[in-house]
Design a protein around this motif. Structure first.
Motif, PDB file in Angstrom:
ATOM      1  N   THR A 183      26.065  40.565  49.039  1.00 18.45           N
ATOM      2  CA  THR A 183      27.330  40.369  48.461  1.00 18.45           C
ATOM      3  C   THR A 183      28.337  40.186  49.391  1.00 18.45           C
ATOM      4  O   THR A 183      29.657  40.337  49.155  1.00 18.45           O
ATOM      5  CB  THR A 183      27.558  42.022  47.941  1.00 18.45           C
ATOM      6  OG1 THR A 183      27.415  42.880  48.813  1.00 18.45           O
ATOM      7  CG2 THR A 183      26.547  42.156  46.780  1.00 18.45           C
ATOM      8  N   ASN A 184      28.015  39.717  50.540  1.00 19.02           N
ATOM      9  CA  ASN A 184      29.030  39.213  51.608  1.00 19.02           C
ATOM     10  C   ASN A 184      29.655  38.068  50.936  1.00 19.02           C
ATOM     11  O   ASN A 184      28.773  37.049  50.670  1.00 19.02           O
ATOM     12  CB  ASN A 184      28.520  39.019  52.985  1.00 19.02           C
ATOM     13  CG  ASN A 184      28.088  40.543  53.551  1.00 19.02           C
ATOM     14  OD1 ASN A 184      28.377  41.362  53.069  1.00 19.02           O
ATOM     15  ND2 ASN A 184      27.151  40.310  54.613  1.00 19.02           N
ATOM     16  N   PRO A 185      30.765  37.861  51.225  1.00 18.19           N
ATOM     17  CA  PRO A 185      31.408  36.267  50.489  1.00 18.19           C
ATOM     18  C   PRO A 185      31.231  35.346  51.380  1.00 18.19           C
ATOM     19  O   PRO A 185      31.485  35.458  52.648  1.00 18.19           O
ATOM     20  CB  PRO A 185      32.772  36.775  50.193  1.00 18.19           C
ATOM     21  CG  PRO A 185      33.093  37.990  51.467  1.00 18.19           C
ATOM     22  CD  PRO A 185      31.949  38.928  51.575  1.00 18.19           C
ATOM     23  N   ALA A 186      31.176  34.059  50.859  1.00 19.42           N
ATOM     24  CA  ALA A 186      31.512  32.874  51.590  1.00 19.42           C
ATOM     25  C   ALA A 186      32.754  32.571  51.496  1.00 19.42           C
ATOM     26  O   ALA A 186      33.506  32.965  50.472  1.00 19.42           O
ATOM     27  CB  ALA A 186      30.409  31.701  51.176  1.00 19.42           C
ATOM     28  N   LEU A 187      33.261  31.515  52.320  1.00 22.84           N
ATOM     29  CA  LEU A 187      34.564  31.185  52.095  1.00 22.84           C
ATOM     30  C   LEU A 187      34.787  29.877  51.517  1.00 22.84           C
ATOM     31  O   LEU A 187      34.202  28.649  51.819  1.00 22.84           O
ATOM     32  CB  LEU A 187      35.356  30.978  53.426  1.00 22.84           C
ATOM     33  CG  LEU A 187      36.988  30.374  53.401  1.00 22.84           C
ATOM     34  CD1 LEU A 187      37.801  31.533  52.716  1.00 22.84           C
ATOM     35  CD2 LEU A 187      37.331  30.488  54.895  1.00 22.84           C
ATOM     36  N   TYR A 188      35.755  29.636  50.111  1.00 20.61           N
ATOM     37  CA  TYR A 188      35.641  28.603  49.596  1.00 20.61           C
ATOM     38  C   TYR A 188      37.230  28.004  49.637  1.00 20.61           C
ATOM     39  O   TYR A 188      38.095  28.739  49.677  1.00 20.61           O
ATOM     40  CB  TYR A 188      35.480  28.853  48.089  1.00 20.61           C
ATOM     41  CG  TYR A 188      33.735  28.975  47.907  1.00 20.61           C
ATOM     42  CD1 TYR A 188      32.846  27.811  47.689  1.00 20.61           C
ATOM     43  CD2 TYR A 188      33.215  30.412  47.851  1.00 20.61           C
ATOM     44  CE1 TYR A 188      31.493  28.208  47.525  1.00 20.61           C
ATOM     45  CE2 TYR A 188      31.958  30.582  47.837  1.00 20.61           C
ATOM     46  CZ  TYR A 188      31.441  29.392  47.777  1.00 20.61           C
ATOM     47  OH  TYR A 188      29.821  29.697  47.602  1.00 20.61           O
ATOM     48  N   GLU A 189      37.272  26.466  49.396  1.00 16.14           N
ATOM     49  CA  GLU A 189      38.595  25.929  49.212  1.00 16.14           C
ATOM     50  C   GLU A 189      38.689  25.497  47.810  1.00 16.14           C
ATOM     51  O   GLU A 189      37.760  24.825  47.393  1.00 16.14           O
ATOM     52  CB  GLU A 189      38.784  24.657  50.197  1.00 16.14           C
ATOM     53  CG  GLU A 189      40.094  24.080  49.759  1.00 16.14           C
ATOM     54  CD  GLU A 189      39.948  22.766  50.862  1.00 16.14           C
ATOM     55  OE1 GLU A 189      40.736  22.939  51.912  1.00 16.14           O
ATOM     56  OE2 GLU A 189      39.682  21.651  50.342  1.00 16.14           O
ATOM     57  N   VAL A 190      39.807  25.802  47.053  1.00 11.05           N
ATOM     58  CA  VAL A 190      39.751  25.723  45.685  1.00 11.05           C
ATOM     59  C   VAL A 190      40.964  24.466  45.426  1.00 11.05           C
ATOM     60  O   VAL A 190      42.284  24.942  45.747  1.00 11.05           O
ATOM     61  CB  VAL A 190      40.025  26.671  44.659  1.00 11.05           C
ATOM     62  CG1 VAL A 190      39.903  26.377  43.272  1.00 11.05           C
ATOM     63  CG2 VAL A 190      38.689  27.477  44.842  1.00 11.05           C
ATOM     64  N   ASP A 191      41.012  23.139  44.824  1.00 12.45           N
ATOM     65  CA  ASP A 191      41.810  22.443  44.616  1.00 12.45           C
ATOM     66  C   ASP A 191      42.585  23.170  43.497  1.00 12.45           C
ATOM     67  O   ASP A 191      42.110  23.057  42.196  1.00 12.45           O
ATOM     68  CB  ASP A 191      41.531  21.024  44.338  1.00 12.45           C
ATOM     69  CG  ASP A 191      42.566  20.115  43.940  1.00 12.45           C
ATOM     70  OD1 ASP A 191      43.516  20.216  43.232  1.00 12.45           O
ATOM     71  OD2 ASP A 191      42.316  18.909  44.659  1.00 12.45           O
ATOM     72  N   LEU A 192      43.948  23.392  43.661  1.00 16.55           N
ATOM     73  CA  LEU A 192      44.646  24.203  42.615  1.00 16.55           C
ATOM     74  C   LEU A 192      45.212  23.217  41.471  1.00 16.55           C
ATOM     75  O   LEU A 192      46.000  23.646  40.450  1.00 16.55           O
ATOM     76  CB  LEU A 192      45.927  24.994  43.092  1.00 16.55           C
ATOM     77  CG  LEU A 192      45.239  25.996  44.244  1.00 16.55           C
ATOM     78  CD1 LEU A 192      46.448  26.627  44.699  1.00 16.55           C
ATOM     79  CD2 LEU A 192      44.451  27.110  43.428  1.00 16.55           C
ATOM     80  N   GLN A 193      44.682  21.924  41.734  1.00 17.03           N
ATOM     81  CA  GLN A 193      45.222  21.034  40.543  1.00 17.03           C
ATOM     82  C   GLN A 193      44.214  20.838  39.489  1.00 17.03           C
ATOM     83  O   GLN A 193      44.355  20.941  38.106  1.00 17.03           O
ATOM     84  CB  GLN A 193      45.790  19.484  41.171  1.00 17.03           C
ATOM     85  CG  GLN A 193      47.147  19.919  41.654  1.00 17.03           C
ATOM     86  CD  GLN A 193      47.262  20.404  42.806  1.00 17.03           C
ATOM     87  OE1 GLN A 193      48.336  21.096  43.212  1.00 17.03           O
ATOM     88  NE2 GLN A 193      46.065  20.505  43.792  1.00 17.03           N
ATOM     89  N   ASP A 194      42.841  20.436  40.019  1.00 16.11           N
ATOM     90  CA  ASP A 194      41.660  20.023  39.202  1.00 16.11           C
ATOM     91  C   ASP A 194      40.574  20.947  39.379  1.00 16.11           C
ATOM     92  O   ASP A 194      39.456  20.703  38.821  1.00 16.11           O
ATOM     93  CB  ASP A 194      41.385  18.630  39.678  1.00 16.11           C
ATOM     94  CG  ASP A 194      40.574  18.511  41.182  1.00 16.11           C
ATOM     95  OD1 ASP A 194      40.697  19.650  41.823  1.00 16.11           O
ATOM     96  OD2 ASP A 194      40.499  17.656  41.675  1.00 16.11           O
TER      97      ASP A 194
END
Length: 656
Positions: A183-194
């Motif tokens: 349950t340890n999180p990985a880090l994600y980048e999310v494009d807030l447009q698409d």
């Protein structure tokens, strides 16, 4: 057509307008206090956020009897009015001028295999202001579960905006099937447009807590790994080079953010005496350097574009701010100076630092929100949290007194408006935490009680924050002991000054404050006419064992609880549930059924013990409510029950 901000102001003034319409009737009943709903319901103006340009404001508040997310422009014209119902909004953030991120939480029941039966899960809702459909971060990512586990901010790159979030990730693939191993999180980048999602940093191994700091381009600049088994930690730069390491058995180490000096990151570490230090680490490697060694550090402030440290809040009774560049410091000082005698909170600013969002509170101010335009020399009032006249706000001030052993204790004293401070009935109201403190601002609990004719003392007993590490550590091992007598010594001090009648005192609190309320009428004797415990701890040993179990038997938590509370054998003598037969005053227990911090069973166990001992007790259950009283209906139900109980057992004086 009336503007949305105008409607918001009307909503904030709604009760006052209704009262004004009934003036002939009210003239004969001028002493009637404000309705409890004014205090107990969620504030008419909960929070706000200023856009990067400063030309738009997002507001969470009541509009025409409906709780909404409202966006208005600089001319108060409406851009958005989104109904929120009972959504538990924890924050609102801008991604450019045309997109909002709404951070919310929900209490969620868990299935088999988890260490607790429920938890608070967080989600981030993206709200476009151009009419596009709203969506939740990770909602289409089948490999990510559990909502948003971390939020590391928003960055702009090439005219597009990206959000950075932690997410729990399934292992496996479509052939072998998905399964959860950590349950340890990985880090994600999310494009807030698409909505496109990209993994930018892996999760940590079991027993390792991992934190990241991002650069201006959204890449990982530094990673902290902390081993809960032995307290060892290390910091690596973006290239994976180790630039610092050490040991913190109690886990009091973390990354603050990028330093004010280019190419550095700030590490926060608390020493064995409880003093917190900030160190500047060169990302290229080298000796760490302590910074701001003599400052009472509060919140840190970062530039939205560069991510670098630009200033910090100075901890104290009244907010104060330090910014490193001359312009920002001059502006911040001028804003604070513009509201003399009030608590002045900088809630946000635009990229140019020429529009500031400010909330003030204090004597005759029930929390007022402002947008200040520095260049335009304009101060715009945009709302009030509570619909009260200035004369209806009970005056509050800091007081000091000596504890039985000579320790200096500070606290906040709130007096009933319009009454002489002599021989008053009193409610002693210790704060939760206990690693917290109270300030001389508008506290809706204290103000509600003061409006009914009570003096309210909020003691910052030893163990509270804000008074230095030695004072904080002085509370270790003192639950039910000196921390408790610090509270009752405040009652004695006010009585000695003639402000309150010591024979007309009740005690009320929430969380740790609820524990103190229970201890005040079980571990202590002859002090209070009643006790109200909201989400209070009754069994300290059970609390510790539950916390450890729900953490997965985390070694750092075990060490921290042992240091703060003492050995397990020391916990039975300080647990009110074991002394129910000694209760010497009626007790009201109030608890949210969805509390994930202090389990609901802490109150039912106390109620059962009191009933078995034949002691007067009432139990009020708040269905669907969490630890923080996040819902308006149940928050008001709590306050109404508490005021009814206190006035029945400790009647106030007739209104003057």
């Amino acid at each position: 057509m009336r503007s949305m901000l105008h409607l918001l102001r009307l909503a904030c003034l709604g009760i006052a307008l209704i009262m004004g319409a009934a003036m002939p009737f009210l003239a004969a009943h001028a002493a009637e206090p404000p309705a409890l709903a004014i205090y107990g319901s969620l504030p008419g103006f909960e929070t706000a956020s200023l856009s990067p340009s400063g030309e738009r404001v997002a507001i969470v508040g009541m509009v025409e009897d409906t709780r909404r997310l409202v966006v208005v422009d600089k001319e108060d014209k409406p851009v958005l009015a989104l109904p929120l119902k009972d959504a538990k909004v924890r924050g609102v953030f801008w991604a450019g001028e045309d997109r909002l991120l709404v951070y919310k939480s929900d209490t969620t029941r868990l299935g088999l295999g988890f260490t607790s039966d429920k938890t608070e899960l967080y989600s981030m809702i993206v709200v476009p202001l151009n009419g596009e459909k709203m969506w939740a971060v990770f909602e289409h990512e089948k490999r990510i579960t559990g909502g948003v586990r971390r939020f590391l901010g928003i960055q702009e790159r090439g005219g597009r905006f990206y959000g950075y979030f932690g997410g729990i990730t399934f292992d496996g693939d479509f052939r072998s099937g998905s399964y959860l191993t950590s349950t340890n999180p990985a880090l994600y980048e999310v494009d807030l447009q698409d909505q496109k999602t990209r993994n930018i940093a892996p999760r940590s191994a079991d027993n390792i807590y991992r934190d990241w700091v991002l650069g201006a381009d959204g890449s990982v600049s530094a990673t902290l790994d902390y081993d809960s088994r032995n307290g060892g930690w290390n910091v690596k730069n973006g290239a994976g080079q180790r630039i610092a390491e050490g040991s913190s058995p109690l886990g009091k180490v973390g990354l603050v953010g990028l330093g004010a000096t280019a190419g550095t990151v700030i590490l926060s570490e608390t020493d064995t005496e409880g003093a917190r230090h900030w160190f500047e680490l060169a990302l290229a490697g080298g000796e760490r350097k302590e910074i701001l060694a003599d400052a009472a550090l509060g919140d840190a402030y970062f530039d939205r574009v560069s991510n670098q440290l630009i200033g910090y809040e100075i901890e104290g009774d009244t907010p104060a701010y330090t910014f490193f560049d001359t312009y920002r410091q001059k502006v911040a000082a001028a804003v604070v100076k513009a509201f003399p005698g009030l608590q002045t909170h900088l809630q946000g600013w635009n990229d140019r630092f020429d529009h500031l969002l400010v909330m003030t509170e204090g004597v005759e101010d029930p929390q007022t929100w402002w947008v200040i335009d520095i260049k335009g020399r304009n101060t715009r009032e945009i709302g009030h949290s509570y619909t009260l006249k200035g004369s209806e706000v009970g005056p509050m001030r800091m007081v000091t007194y000596k504890a039985g052993d000579g320790t200096q204790i500070a606290g906040v004293l709130t007096l009933p408006p319009g009454r002489k401070p002599a021989g008053l009935p009193v409610v002693i109201f210790p704060h939760g935490g206990p690693a917290a403190r109270d300030y001389p601002g508008f506290d809706w609990w204290a103000q509600a009680l003061a409006s009914r004719g009570y003096a309210v003392l909020q003691p910052n007993f030893r163990g509270s924050t804000g008074y230095g590490p030695a004072f904080r550590r002085a509370g270790y091992g003192q639950w039910g002991r000196k921390m408790q007598s610090d509270v009752s010594d405040g009652l004695a001090a006010l009585a000695a000054q003639g402000i309150v009648d010591p024979k007309r005192a009740c005690i009320m609190g929430a969380s740790y404050g609820g524990y103190a309320a229970l201890a005040g009428v079980t571990l202590q004797k002859g002090l209070y006419r009643c006790a109200v415990a909201v989400a209070g701890v009754s069994d300290v040993a059970k609390m510790a064992s539950t916390d450890i179990q729900e953490s997965g038997y985390d070694d750092t938590l075990k060490r921290a609880l042992k240091e703060e509370l003492g050995e397990r054998k020391d916990l039975r003598p300080i647990s009110p549930v074991n002394f129910a037969a000694q209760a010497d005053a009626p007790i009201l227990l109030i608890h949210g059924k969805d509390d994930t911090v202090v389990p609901y069973g802490q109150s039912t166990a106390m109620a059962g013990a009191l009933r078995e001992a034949g002691k007067p007790v009432e139990m009020v259950t708040l269905p669907g409510e969490d630890h923080w009283l996040s819902r308006s209906e149940t928050r008001l139900a709590m306050l109404e029950a508490a005021v009814r109980f206190i006035t029945a057992n400790n009647p106030p004086d007739p209104a003057p």
